[in-house]
Design a protein around this motif. Structure first.
Motif, mmCIF file in Angstrom:
data_model
loop_
_atom_site.group_PDB
_atom_site.id
_atom_site.type_symbol
_atom_site.label_atom_id
_atom_site.label_comp_id
_atom_site.label_asym_id
_atom_site.label_seq_id
_atom_site.Cartn_x
_atom_site.Cartn_y
_atom_site.Cartn_z
ATOM 1 N N LEU A 462 0.812 -1.213 0.000
ATOM 2 C CA LEU A 462 0.000 0.000 0.000
ATOM 3 C C LEU A 462 0.846 1.263 0.000
ATOM 4 O O LEU A 462 0.314 2.375 0.118
ATOM 5 N N SER A 463 2.157 1.133 -0.167
ATOM 6 C CA SER A 463 3.017 2.307 -0.328
ATOM 7 C C SER A 463 4.215 1.917 -1.185
ATOM 8 O O SER A 463 4.691 0.776 -1.112
ATOM 9 N N THR A 464 4.679 2.861 -1.989
ATOM 10 C CA THR A 464 5.801 2.588 -2.886
ATOM 11 C C THR A 464 6.666 3.832 -3.029
ATOM 12 O O THR A 464 6.193 4.963 -2.865
ATOM 13 N N ASP A 465 7.928 3.609 -3.331
ATOM 14 C CA ASP A 465 8.808 4.684 -3.787
ATOM 15 C C ASP A 465 8.712 4.700 -5.302
ATOM 16 O O ASP A 465 9.048 3.707 -5.968
ATOM 17 N N VAL A 493 5.493 3.137 -10.807
ATOM 18 C CA VAL A 493 4.960 2.072 -9.959
ATOM 19 C C VAL A 493 3.916 2.708 -9.042
ATOM 20 O O VAL A 493 4.168 3.773 -8.472
ATOM 21 N N THR A 494 2.763 2.062 -8.884
ATOM 22 C CA THR A 494 1.731 2.661 -8.039
ATOM 23 C C THR A 494 1.020 1.611 -7.198
ATOM 24 O O THR A 494 0.748 0.500 -7.665
ATOM 25 N N ARG A 507 -7.931 6.217 -2.061
ATOM 26 C CA ARG A 507 -7.579 7.572 -1.647
ATOM 27 C C ARG A 507 -6.227 7.501 -0.956
ATOM 28 O O ARG A 507 -5.781 6.433 -0.529
ATOM 29 N N GLY A 508 -5.559 8.660 -0.827
ATOM 30 C CA GLY A 508 -4.259 8.667 -0.163
ATOM 31 C C GLY A 508 -3.494 9.922 -0.483
ATOM 32 O O GLY A 508 -4.089 10.969 -0.782
ATOM 33 N N ARG A 509 -2.179 9.822 -0.452
ATOM 34 C CA ARG A 509 -1.360 11.010 -0.720
ATOM 35 C C ARG A 509 -0.083 10.628 -1.435
ATOM 36 O O ARG A 509 0.361 9.463 -1.399
ATOM 37 N N ILE A 510 0.501 11.627 -2.092
ATOM 38 C CA ILE A 510 1.790 11.483 -2.770
ATOM 39 C C ILE A 510 2.727 12.534 -2.181
ATOM 40 O O ILE A 510 2.413 13.740 -2.179
ATOM 41 N N LEU A 511 3.871 12.076 -1.673
ATOM 42 C CA LEU A 511 4.819 12.955 -0.997
ATOM 43 C C LEU A 511 6.096 13.070 -1.805
ATOM 44 O O LEU A 511 6.592 12.087 -2.369
ATOM 45 N N ALA A 512 6.621 14.269 -1.897
ATOM 46 C CA ALA A 512 7.925 14.520 -2.505
ATOM 47 C C ALA A 512 8.684 15.446 -1.571
ATOM 48 O O ALA A 512 8.132 15.973 -0.597
ATOM 49 N N ALA A 549 4.367 7.199 -2.654
ATOM 50 C CA ALA A 549 2.924 7.042 -2.878
ATOM 51 C C ALA A 549 2.347 6.202 -1.752
ATOM 52 O O ALA A 549 2.805 5.068 -1.521
ATOM 53 N N GLU A 550 1.349 6.741 -1.041
ATOM 54 C CA GLU A 550 0.793 6.065 0.125
ATOM 55 C C GLU A 550 -0.727 5.993 0.042
ATOM 56 O O GLU A 550 -1.403 7.031 -0.007
#
Length: 883
Positions: A462-465, A493-494, A507-512, A549-550
């Motif tokens: 459920l989370s990836t780099d 990759v998602t 639903r979720g969030r994308i962090l940079a 990606a979370e």
């Protein structure tokens, strides 16, 4: 020319194009999937619209199919012409940006002349007069002589509103002079049966813009269609479609039931053809989950069934019989369409129920017609309006000729022209709706150019780099987006699931670094990548940038419980209600699930309880949920259910919950059924004819639902001042007490009404020998007025009564006239109507009893005071005769 059966034609067509690199596409359901613009699948290309307009990219750019279709815009012509049908099969080959005119024309010619062995000298082609390319291919490459190439105009250009369009080329077969009209100008396009159009090749090469101009499409498509019934009539050398092996066995069974032969009387033959055609359509539609009803496609199925029943009556069959012919349809069509064999018992049950219901409706229609004729006779009119005739036809399925026949017995004629106008107005509304909706807009744009791969790993993590590989805003690709902006982005990759199969997107969030974006939605791009719609909360996102990606873990945890629960619910419904239950739609959200399914009536309380029990039993067994891939045929052999409207490739994903449920599914699920915890049905409703909907909750939302219900019980216990365990008994006692009070109140009202009736009878006024009672009765309603009027009718053998009251701010009136006074031109319906008009209202009814209403209570006393004058005028009584 080879003599082939319909099944052999289907098989050779698919094999011919499969050898030329085409993917064999199975027939889609007659009910369009995710396409609100269509009532039915009405052409071979209809299920492929997402490929034509660029929303999806097909597995292969070449497709061949045999598609079942329904068109019902000319129902009245069925049986009267050689080829009008409501259901037909379309053989088609399609190209999406691959081959174009040359191969389409040469392969069509090859199939007709080499496989079917049609005589080349009997074949003609039409081309658009500006399509020099197609003309040259036909003439120079195929070798078709110029005299057998016909130039056309708008008939050789295919378009429906804005969007993809282009010229077309029709292929005709000359059946010979015996089928012709004898005209010197007879040729392709003539209305006679000599030149039969067998194939249409559409060259989709333009896009029609909103301003009416045409621009070349960057990728040109091929869309062809050949009617199976037409080509079968040629190969089987029969004069019309109904003599082919697609219809003749059904007609043979109808002959057996009716006890009269086909082929000896042209009028009688029309009804055999109507029965065969309409029954085929109904069998296939019911097999695809459409049940007879009063709206949309359900209404069309009801109408077809009723037309077939009426044709049976014309052949002398007065009992339900169509269900007896359904097996003939399954025998003729079952090889290509196994669903009509698998669901035959259910289909027969639906047809029989509708037949019996229609025979009752016919009786209702006859009663309504008689009441209309009674009204006309009383008023001295001799013409039944086209509006009334059309209402009988449209609402009760009453044929116009039967209306005329019954009316003629009463010396009344029917306004056929008015009926025709009403019928044409209905058709025009339907045509306008189709034209407004059936346009196929091209959605090809920047998304179609995004071919960069994206790998979905959300089944496992459920989370990836990840790395951003594309950013899109509106119609444009961009390099970066900043805080406050929304955009679509692709990741290499998602973990985010894209909405599909009823399951909502993650639903979720994308962090940079220095940036955060909220994932609002995820959908599939044309090439299948998961396209994330995001709102940037802070910082900037850039193409090529590294991100984390979370997925919202709580969201996904709730969603997977509901998704697996829908599978268990589907299985439980089939166990409790029968194998006819089929999924007709679903919603899998975090807080609830919604499941739509085919069934012909509401579920009883006991059935709902049993379904809920079975689902919870499956949950509490804590069975493992296995997910694996298999060949489609292998999965079906295991008993896996394929769901409504979904397209499947050769390899499919199978979800198996213990030994209880097995379905083809691409969604996300719990590892064991016990994780779901609890399942509770919240509601069961009808959302259309033959389609039911269950809404349910699982897990913590099911616990919350139970607690809410317990809180209601506790509140009732507090109100009744009893323990919760005694609430039902206390409520039953309170209900019985209420009923007793209502009985006492009703008795008091009846006593009061009798007293009022006695008083009014004593106050009756003699108007020229006619006892007239006209009064305002306070503090009552329409039911109270009727009770008093009924009492007065019993007390006074000869009477004219008009009573009025004001109830809920509106005038209510009831009138009665005894039979002896009706002969003096006194009519309760006309009398109450005239009084009501004085209060700003209207109404009417029978000669002996009628009611009406008004809008102005202040005018009621004056209106009642006019009753004596109205009676005197209608009965022709001089003022000196009134007392």
């Amino acid at each position: 020319m080879r003599r082939l059966s319909a099944q052999e034609i289907r098989d050779t067509f698919k094999a011919y194009f499969a050898e030329r690199g085409h993917l064999v596409f199975p027939s889609a359901s007659l009910v369009p999937h995710d396409d609100p613009t269509l009532l039915w699948i009405n052409a071979g290309m209809a299920p492929l619209k997402p490929y034509f307009d660029g929303r999806e990219i097909p597995e292969k750019p070449r497709i061949v199919s045999v598609q079942k279709c329904i068109r019902t815009n000319d129902i009245e012509n069925v049986g009267h012409t050689a080829r009008h049908q409501t259901m037909f099969e379309m053989l088609g080959n399609f190209s999406f940006g691959d081959y174009f005119k040359r191969d389409a024309i040469r392969w069509a010619w090859g199939y007709l002349t080499e496989v079917l062995e049609l005589e080349p000298e009997r074949l003609y082609a039409t081309v658009h007069h500006e399509d020099e390319e197609a003309y040259d291919i036909w003439h120079r490459e195929v070798g078709l002589p110029k005299e057998r190439i016909v130039l056309g105009d708008e008939d050789n250009f295919w378009e429906i509103g804005e969007g993809p369009c282009g010229p077309c080329s029709e292929i005709y077969y000359d059946r010979g002079e015996a089928f012709g009209c004898g005209s010197d100008h007879c040729g392709p396009g003539c209305d006679c049966d000599r030149f039969l159009e067998i194939w249409n090749l559409v060259f989709t090469q333009f896009n029609k813009e909103p301003d009416g101009s045409y621009t070349p499409l960057p990728k040109k498509n091929i869309d062809t269609g050949m009617g199976l019934e037409r080509i079968a009539s040629v190969l089987q050398n029969v004069p019309n479609n109904f003599e082919t092996d697609l219809f003749r066995p059904i007609i043979a069974q109808a002959e057996r039931v009716a006890g009269v032969p086909y082929g000896e009387d042209s009028t009688r033959d029309v009804h055999f053809k109507i029965i065969a055609d309409h029954l085929r359509t109904v069998v296939f539609a019911v097999g695809d989950g459409v049940l007879p009803g009063n709206e949309g496609r359900s209404y069309i199925i009801r109408r077809l069934l009723r037309r077939a029943v009426r044709s049976g009556r014309k052949l002398g069959v007065e009992r339900p019989f169509l269900h007896e012919l359904a097996p003939a349809v399954s025998q003729v069509m079952g090889t290509e369409y196994p669903e009509v064999v698998e669901k035959l018992e259910f289909i027969q049950r639906v047809i029989r129920t509708e037949e019996e219901r229609f025979l009752e409706t016919l009786a209702e229609g006859e009663a309504l017609l008689q009441s209309i004729l009674d009204r006309l006779t009383e008023s001295g009119e001799k013409v039944l309006s086209g509006e009334d005739a059309f209402r009988l036809y449209d609402t009760f399925g009453f044929p116009i000729d039967l209306t005329e026949e019954i009316a003629q017995e009463r010396g009344v004629t029917v306004d056929r022209d008015g009926f025709a106008r009403e019928l044409e107005a209905q058709r025009e509304r339907a045509r306008s709706a189709r034209q407004a909706q059936e346009g196929m807009n091209s959605e090809r744009g920047v998304l179609e150019t995004l071919t960069v791969p994206s790998r979905f790993v959300g089944y496992e993590v459920l989370s990836t780099d990840s790395r951003i590989t594309a950013l899109v805003q509106g119609p444009d690709a961009v390099e970066a987006v900043g805080a406050g902006e929304e955009a679509d982005l692709l990741l290499d990759v998602t973990p985010f699931y894209a909405e599909s199969g009823g399951q909502l997107a993650d639903r979720g969030r994308i962090l940079a670094e220095g940036a955060e974006a909220q994932v609002l939605d995820v959908r599939k791009a044309p090439h299948g990548q998961h396209l994330h719609h995001v709102r940037v909360l802070s910082g900037r996102l850039t193409v090529g940038g590294a991100v984390r990606a979370e997925v919202d873990v709580a969201w996904r945890r709730d969603v997977i419980k509901n998704h697996t629960a829908t599978h268990l619910l589907h299985k439980a419904l089939r166990e409790v209600l029968g194998d006819h239950v089929a999924q007709a739609g679903s919603l899998v959200a975090d807080t609830r699930l919604r499941f739509d399914f085919s069934h012909f009536g509401p579920l009883t309380r006991e059935e709902l309880a049993e379904v809920e029990r079975r689902v919870n039993d499956a949950i509490w067994r804590d069975d493992p949920v296995e997910i694996f891939e298999a060949d489609l045929d292998e999965a079906r052999a295991m008993g896996a259910m394929a769901l409504f409207g979904e397209k499947y490739g050769k390899r499919v994903r199978v979800v198996k919950a213990g030994d209880y449920s097995i379905e083809l599914c691409g969604g996300c699920h719990v590892p064991r059924t016990g994780v779901i915890g609890l399942f509770q049905i919240v509601s069961e409703t009808g959302i259309g004819s033959g389609v039911r909907r269950i809404e349910a909750v699982t897990g913590r939302w099911a616990y919350r639902h139970v607690r809410d219900r317990e809180a209601i019980l506790e509140h009732l216990a507090d109100l009744y001042k009893v323990p919760s365990s005694e609430v039902v008994a206390r409520a039953e006692r309170a209900l019985e007490e209420t009923r007793q009070l209502e009985r006492e109140l009703e008795s008091a009202r009846a006593k009061l009404s009798r007293g009022q009736a006695a008083r009014l009878a004593d106050e009756a006024r003699d108007v020229g020998g006619i006892p007239v009672i006209a009064a305002v009765v306070p503090d009552t309603d329409i039911e109270g007025l009727r009770t008093i009027v009924d009492d007065l009718r019993d007390r006074l053998p000869s009477h004219v009564v008009v009573l009025g009251t004001v109830s809920q701010g509106k005038v209510q009136l009831v009138a009665a006239v005894s039979k002896d006074l009706q002969e003096r031109k006194l009519h309760a319906g006309q009398l109450v109507k005239e009084v009501a008009q004085l209060t700003g209202g209207g109404g009417g009814g029978r000669p002996d009893l009628a009611q009406a209403g008004g809008r102005d209570p202040e005018k009621l006393p004056a209106a009642i005071a006019k009753v004596v004058e109205i009676v005197r005028e209608r009965a022709g009584i001089l003022p000196t005769e009134a007392k």
